[in-house]
Design an enzyme around this catalytic site. Structure first.
Site, short mmCIF file in Angstrom:
data_model
loop_
_atom_site.label_atom_id
_atom_site.label_comp_id
_atom_site.label_asym_id
_atom_site.label_seq_id
_atom_site.Cartn_x
_atom_site.Cartn_y
_atom_site.Cartn_z
N SER A 63 32.40 69.31 2.50
CA SER A 63 31.55 70.42 2.08
C SER A 63 31.80 70.72 0.59
O SER A 63 31.59 69.85 -0.24
CB SER A 63 31.82 71.64 2.97
OG SER A 63 30.80 72.61 2.82
N HIS A 78 28.54 71.45 11.29
CA HIS A 78 29.06 71.33 9.93
C HIS A 78 30.53 70.93 9.90
O HIS A 78 30.98 70.27 8.97
CB HIS A 78 28.85 72.64 9.18
CG HIS A 78 29.11 72.54 7.71
ND1 HIS A 78 28.45 71.65 6.88
CD2 HIS A 78 29.99 73.21 6.90
CE1 HIS A 78 28.89 71.78 5.64
NE2 HIS A 78 29.83 72.71 5.63
#
Length: 277
Positions: free
Chosen positions: A100, A237
């Site tokens: 990320s 995620h």
């Protein structure tokens, strides 16, 4: 496992030490955590990655034992601070992994190390991070501009905050400044054209990740003149935290099983299937 120089006395540790289970020939894997996270959440990867890979998570200011330090608010400052601390500790083979927010920091680290120091990584691993030139980046929420409560709720919705931390008002107040700064690092990253990396790039996307879907990670291929592979994983995620052992096996295979043909230009898309047990 490569021997590295200790950090200067009085200097906060910027890298966790290599695990004792890694072999003397292990590939060093620098790991840049996601927004709001410290190196501790990546410790569980060290054992399954060994003995082939020696995981060394990066310890940025503003988290864990460095919570009292101000967190960086842009990629440039983070890389400028990291490079002089990392270069003396890198001896031999290494790779860089970022998840990320950590993906952009890892990418720029790999670029600087290769361009300025001639230190070519054996691989760049990106997980849960849209490609720098992906049009989808413009559609992502600007969380750094949210109120404290909205920012915290948004981070909780991503499943990036442990339940024990989620319910603590004290920890919330302590972590919010770092979380906001980390989102600023990610959201304000300004890509600059440069020479493509000479190392392979391995990209991992969660099948249910709306922040960084596979379609928006495909253009990471444009950042290397070597091999490229995009793998879709079950999960959202934080798919890599759902199956630490399985993801570690994929990481080790990608980094240690690709040396023979790493200079061949190829693009591969695959899907990892999680099996029971």
């Amino acid at each position: 496992m490569n021997v590295s120089r200790p950090e200067p006395a009085g200097e906060p540790a910027w890298l966790l030490p290599p695990p004792p289970t890694a072999s003397a020939q292990a590939l060093t894997l620098l790991c840049v955590p996601h927004a709001g996270a410290g190196p501790g959440i990546y410790r569980p990867f060290a054992r399954p990655l060994a003995p082939r890979v020696a995981l060394r998570p990066v310890h940025l200011p503003g988290r864990e034992s460095r919570i009292g330090e101000r967190a960086f608010e842009n990629v440039t400052d983070a890389v400028k601070a990291l490079v002089p601390r990392l270069v003396p500790q890198l001896r031999g083979r290494f790779a860089v992994w970022g998840h990320s927010m950590g993906g952009f920091v890892a990418f720029e680290l790999a670029r600087v190390l290769e361009a300025r120091f001639g230190m070519r990584a054996e691989g760049l691993v990106i997980s849960g991070c849209q490609a720098p030139r992906s049009p989808g980046r413009e559609l992502l929420p600007q969380r750094r501009e949210l109120s404290d409560n909205a920012l915290w709720s948004s981070a909780v919705e991503l499943n990036g905050i442990p339940e024990g931390v989620m319910r603590s008002r004290e920890l919330k107040a302590l972590l919010l400044p770092t979380l906001r700064a980390d989102f600023a690092v990610f959201e304000t990253y300004a890509y600059r054209e440069g020479r493509r990396l000479s190392c392979p790039v391995h990209v991992f996307a969660g099948e249910g990740d709306f922040e960084a879907p596979a379609a928006d990670m495909q253009t990471w291929e444009e950042e290397t003149r070597s091999a490229f592979r995009l793998t879709e994983m079950p999960g959202g995620h934080f798919f890599h935290l759902d199956d630490v052992t399985g993801f570690s096996d994929l990481l080790a295979d990608a980094l240690c099983g690709q040396r023979a043909g790493q200079n061949d230009r190829q693009a591969v898309t695959s899907r990892a299937v999680r099996t029971p047990g």
